[in-house]
Design a protein around this motif. Structure first.
Motif, short mmCIF file in Angstrom:
data_model
loop_
_atom_site.label_atom_id
_atom_site.label_comp_id
_atom_site.label_asym_id
_atom_site.label_seq_id
_atom_site.Cartn_x
_atom_site.Cartn_y
_atom_site.Cartn_z
N LEU A 72 -4.47 18.85 71.60
CA LEU A 72 -4.62 18.84 73.06
C LEU A 72 -5.49 17.66 73.50
N GLN A 73 -6.60 17.46 72.79
CA GLN A 73 -7.53 16.38 73.16
C GLN A 73 -6.86 15.02 73.04
N HIS A 74 -6.15 14.84 71.91
CA HIS A 74 -5.56 13.52 71.68
C HIS A 74 -4.41 13.24 72.64
N THR A 75 -3.57 14.27 72.87
CA THR A 75 -2.42 14.03 73.76
C THR A 75 -2.90 13.75 75.19
N GLY A 123 -5.84 12.67 76.13
CA GLY A 123 -6.57 11.39 76.15
C GLY A 123 -5.61 10.22 76.21
N ASP A 124 -4.56 10.29 75.35
CA ASP A 124 -3.56 9.21 75.34
C ASP A 124 -2.90 9.07 76.71
N TRP A 125 -2.52 10.22 77.30
CA TRP A 125 -1.82 10.15 78.59
C TRP A 125 -2.72 9.66 79.73
N TYR A 134 -4.67 14.20 84.05
CA TYR A 134 -4.73 14.25 82.58
C TYR A 134 -6.16 14.12 82.07
N VAL A 135 -7.02 13.37 82.78
CA VAL A 135 -8.41 13.28 82.30
C VAL A 135 -9.13 14.61 82.52
N VAL A 136 -8.78 15.30 83.60
CA VAL A 136 -9.39 16.62 83.84
C VAL A 136 -8.96 17.58 82.73
N MET A 137 -7.67 17.55 82.37
CA MET A 137 -7.16 18.39 81.27
C MET A 137 -7.89 18.04 79.97
N HIS A 138 -8.07 16.74 79.76
CA HIS A 138 -8.74 16.22 78.56
C HIS A 138 -10.18 16.73 78.51
N PHE A 139 -10.84 16.64 79.62
CA PHE A 139 -12.23 17.10 79.71
C PHE A 139 -12.31 18.61 79.50
N VAL A 168 -19.51 7.27 77.18
CA VAL A 168 -18.63 6.33 77.89
C VAL A 168 -17.44 7.07 78.53
N GLY A 169 -16.87 8.03 77.80
CA GLY A 169 -15.74 8.81 78.34
C GLY A 169 -16.19 9.59 79.57
N PHE A 170 -17.38 10.16 79.49
CA PHE A 170 -17.90 10.95 80.60
C PHE A 170 -18.14 10.05 81.83
N ALA A 171 -18.66 8.86 81.58
CA ALA A 171 -18.88 7.92 82.69
C ALA A 171 -17.54 7.59 83.36
N ALA A 172 -16.50 7.39 82.54
CA ALA A 172 -15.17 7.07 83.10
C ALA A 172 -14.68 8.23 83.96
N LEU A 173 -14.89 9.44 83.47
CA LEU A 173 -14.46 10.62 84.25
C LEU A 173 -15.20 10.66 85.59
N ILE A 206 -13.01 1.52 75.62
CA ILE A 206 -14.21 1.49 74.76
C ILE A 206 -14.40 2.87 74.11
N HIS A 207 -14.22 3.91 74.94
CA HIS A 207 -14.32 5.30 74.46
C HIS A 207 -13.38 5.49 73.27
N TYR A 208 -12.14 5.07 73.42
CA TYR A 208 -11.13 5.23 72.36
C TYR A 208 -11.52 4.40 71.14
N TRP A 260 -14.42 3.37 70.14
CA TRP A 260 -15.60 3.90 69.46
C TRP A 260 -15.33 5.19 68.71
N LEU A 261 -14.33 5.98 69.19
CA LEU A 261 -14.13 7.27 68.53
C LEU A 261 -13.24 7.18 67.30
N VAL A 262 -12.37 6.14 67.23
CA VAL A 262 -11.51 6.07 66.04
C VAL A 262 -12.33 5.61 64.83
C1 HEM Z 1 -10.99 7.94 81.57
C2 HEM Z 1 -11.55 8.81 80.74
C3 HEM Z 1 -11.08 9.07 79.34
C4 HEM Z 1 -10.07 8.49 78.63
C5 HEM Z 1 -9.11 7.38 79.07
C6 HEM Z 1 -10.04 9.11 77.33
C7 HEM Z 1 -9.15 8.79 76.32
C8 HEM Z 1 -9.17 9.32 75.06
C9 HEM Z 1 -8.28 8.96 74.00
C10 HEM Z 1 -7.17 7.92 74.13
C11 HEM Z 1 -8.60 9.71 72.92
C12 HEM Z 1 -7.97 9.64 71.53
C13 HEM Z 1 -6.58 10.12 71.50
C14 HEM Z 1 -5.94 9.87 70.15
O1 HEM Z 1 -6.64 9.83 69.11
O2 HEM Z 1 -4.70 9.72 70.11
C15 HEM Z 1 -9.70 10.57 73.29
C16 HEM Z 1 -10.30 11.48 72.45
C17 HEM Z 1 -11.39 12.24 72.78
N1 HEM Z 1 -12.04 12.23 73.99
FE1 HEM Z 1 -11.56 11.15 75.61
N2 HEM Z 1 -11.04 10.05 77.27
C18 HEM Z 1 -11.69 10.07 78.48
C19 HEM Z 1 -12.73 10.90 78.84
C20 HEM Z 1 -13.32 11.81 78.02
C21 HEM Z 1 -14.37 12.72 78.40
C22 HEM Z 1 -14.92 12.86 79.81
C23 HEM Z 1 -14.72 13.44 77.29
C24 HEM Z 1 -15.74 14.50 77.15
C25 HEM Z 1 -16.82 14.57 77.85
C26 HEM Z 1 -13.88 12.99 76.20
C27 HEM Z 1 -13.94 13.47 74.92
C28 HEM Z 1 -13.07 13.15 73.91
C29 HEM Z 1 -13.09 13.76 72.58
C30 HEM Z 1 -14.09 14.80 72.08
C31 HEM Z 1 -12.03 13.18 71.88
C32 HEM Z 1 -11.60 13.49 70.44
C33 HEM Z 1 -12.49 12.77 69.48
C34 HEM Z 1 -12.12 12.97 68.04
O3 HEM Z 1 -10.97 13.26 67.71
O4 HEM Z 1 -13.00 12.82 67.20
N3 HEM Z 1 -13.03 12.00 76.69
N4 HEM Z 1 -10.04 10.30 74.59
#
Ligand code: HEM
Length: 211
Positions: free
Chosen positions: A42-45, A47-49, A86-91, A118-123, A162-164, A166-168
């Motif tokens: 759910l998180q990855h899909t 986030g990607d969208w 989609y970002v709300v769903m992601h959050f 950084v992701g939270f700031a974007a949200l 940057i969020h993406y 840093w997390l990979v």
């Molecule tokens: C504009 C805002 C955001 C964008 C564009 C974004 C995008 C993404 C993307 C592309 C991924 C990885 C998907 C993949 O691996 O295929 C991801 C993962 C994730 N994001 Fe975000 N995100 C955003 C905001 C947030 C926020 C607000 C949070 C939480 C406060 C968050 C928490 C996470 C977490 C926990 C993961 C999974 C990390 C892991 O697998 O280790 N993101 N996000």
């Protein structure tokens, strides 16, 4: 082409197309088909969208100017709002299944893990964009102020990348592809405002959205 772009059915079609990733996720969830780690799926899909919709939204202005199709503007607000959806769903998948709605745990995570910060700031930056997307708000703010505020969408896209990145952990190819797309779109905008800035007439207030 113009006839298709101005038809109300095209808008309905675009709306349905943008809903497909969400409907697919719902269908998979109902069938218990989200893989070994449903939360991660759910998180990855979502986030990607979010990033996909941010990039698609940012592409509308270059596409409408390059191909001289002003009608494309009709879809920009909807696309931007889908990015927000989609970002709300992601959050929510992060806050709910990941953090069990534990807000103090969430704040700790926001403070500790820089990719979450950084992701939270974007949200947070996306909230005023969604809140001011209505025609009434565009009128209230005035075209110029509204446009200046909506440049934040570039900040959101950069923070999202940057969020993406840093997390990979190892394979950074996908975040780099997004970085390349966002960089091209930004450079195009800089180039366009430098060479055509004064010549191009602003879009009517009713249709302006994240120019
Ligand atoms: C504009 C805002 C955001 C964008 C564009 C974004 C995008 C993404 C993307 C592309 C991924 C990885 C998907 C993949 O691996 O295929 C991801 C993962 C994730 N994001 Fe975000 N995100 C955003 C905001 C947030 C926020 C607000 C949070 C939480 C406060 C968050 C928490 C996470 C977490 C926990 C993961 C999974 C990390 C892991 O697998 O280790 N993101 N996000």
């Amino acid at each position: 082409m113009r006839k298709i772009l101005t038809s109300k059915w095209t808008k309905v079609f675009v709306f349905l197309a943008c809903s497909i990733p969400f409907l697919q996720l719902c269908a998979k969830a109902l069938q218990g088909n989200l893989g070994i780690n449903p939360v991660e799926t759910l998180q990855h899909t979502t986030g990607d969208w979010t990033l996909d919709f941010l990039v698609i939204t940012l592409s509308i202005t270059p596409l409408r100017k390059i191909f001289k199709l002003p009608e494309l503007i009709r879809f920009r607000r909807m696309l931007g709002l889908f990015a927000f959806f989609y970002v709300v769903m992601h959050f929510l998948t992060y806050l709910g299944p990941d953090q069990n709605f534990n807000f103090s745990g969430m704040w700790d995570d926001v403070a500790k893990r820089k990719f979450v910060t950084v992701g939270f700031a974007a949200l947070l930056f996306m909230i005023p964009l969604a809140a001011t997307s209505t025609t009434g708000m565009i009128r209230r703010l005035g075209g110029k102020r509204w446009q200046a505020l909506h440049r934040l969408v570039y900040v959101c896209a950069i923070l999202g990348v940057i969020h993406y990145y840093w997390l990979v952990k190892s394979d950074v190819r996908k975040p780099l592809i997004y970085a390349f797309c966002v960089a091209i779109l930004l450079l195009w905008r800089v180039w366009d405002s430098y060479f055509h800035g004064k010549k191009s007439s602003p879009a009517p207030a009713r249709t302006v959205a994240a120019d």
